[in-house]
Design an enzyme around this catalytic site. Structure first.
Site, PDB file in Angstrom:
ATOM      1  NE  ARG A 103     -15.729   2.969  -5.154  1.00 42.96           N
ATOM      2  CZ  ARG A 103     -16.216   1.756  -6.071  1.00 42.96           C
ATOM      3  NH1 ARG A 103     -16.239   0.519  -5.561  1.00 42.96           N
ATOM      4  NH2 ARG A 103     -17.413   2.255  -6.771  1.00 42.96           N
ATOM      5  CG  ASP A 221      -0.912 -30.791   1.308  1.00 43.73           C
ATOM      6  OD1 ASP A 221      -1.518 -29.824   0.952  1.00 43.73           O
ATOM      7  OD2 ASP A 221       0.679 -30.453   1.741  1.00 43.73           O
TER       8      ASP A 221
END
Length: 283
Positions: A103, A221
């Site tokens: 896992r 931005d």
């Protein structure tokens, strides 16, 4: 770009932490109860959906930290594109140890391959433009070096690795300093000549002010493609132009067409879906 592996010294602490978390206080009680101590197995690691592989070193180390007797034979390398069903590696060794490490190995490989996969999709979407895809510092705490490596495996570039890499003056820095010019002036006075200075701008007026005082790069931005084209013209190659905000697989081509140098996307590290990779019993 050559994909150089990360040194074991950099990735081992994260792998050890993940294994210890999974082992708990008593270890793998299921495998200890069900599997004979001397039993050995071979397992096949295979992709269950298309994508790009990243994190094989992390996956192999997860197995080998559980038991150095485990052998991993890789059939593909990081950065390789896979289809559903493609065999990535064959893992052989003591069965208990294989199941104990399974896992953790798949968690790292699936997560990092997911990052590489979405990065490769963004890179493909802007092929033929001058732009490159870059990641950000929006990474999982403790996994930044691995996640940024996965971006490179997908054909992307890395932005800052830490706050000490370069100056990035953002909106709150400007607000506290009082103006774009004052923030940049203080930055230039406060760092050495080897340190690059990038400024985040929200408007074209701020961009013009930045160009007057001079910076190495500008982060544009949340601007529209039309605003980005105008920004690129204002900069006129005097600084690196980086577009950020609103970057998706649907919008990235239009952003790239504006002529910016870089397109940064935080979601390719913080929200990439895990690539489905399985580990199946062979013999």
């Amino acid at each position: 770009m050559t994909l150089a592996p990360l040194p074991r010294l950099m990735i081992e602490p994260a792998i050890r932490t993940a294994l210890l978390e999974d082992l708990g206080l008593a270890g793998d009680i299921t495998s200890a109860a069900v599997i004979p101590a001397d039993h050995r197995s071979s397992l096949v690691m295979a992709a269950r959906q298309p994508g790009v592989i990243a994190g094989l070193d992390a996956a192999e180390l997860a197995f080998q930290l559980v038991d150095p007797a485990i052998s991993v034979v890789r059939h593909l390398s990081d950065g390789a594109a896979v289809r559903a069903g493609d065999v990535i590696a064959t893992i052989t060794g003591p069965s208990r140890a294989l199941l104990t490490g399974e896992r953790t190995a798949l968690n790292f490989l699936g997560h990092l391959s997911g990052i590489a996969t979405v990065t490769a999709q963004l890179v493909e979407a802007i092929r033929g433009t001058r732009a490159s895809i870059a990641c950000t510092r929006k990474t999982t705490p403790g996994l930044r070096s691995l996640e940024k490596y996965a971006v490179r495996a997908g054909g992307g570039m890395n932005h800052r690795f830490s706050l000490s890499d370069a100056v990035l003056i953002k909106d709150n820095h400007v607000a506290i300093a009082g103006s774009v010019s004052e923030a940049v002036r203080r930055a230039k006075a406060g760092v050495g000549h080897m340190v690059k200075i990038e400024l985040e701008v929200d408007t074209l007026a701020q961009l013009r002010e930045a160009m007057e005082i001079g910076v190495d790069a500008v982060l544009l931005d949340n601007m529209t493609p039309t605003e980005l084209r105008e920004a690129v013209a204002i900069v006129d190659r005097r600084a690196v132009t980086e577009a950020s905000g609103g970057v998706t697989l649907e919008t990235v081509a239009a952003i790239a067409a504006s002529g910016v140098d870089l397109i940064s996307a935080g979601w390719c590290t913080h929200s990439a879906p895990t690539l489905d990779i399985g580990l199946d019993y062979l013999s």
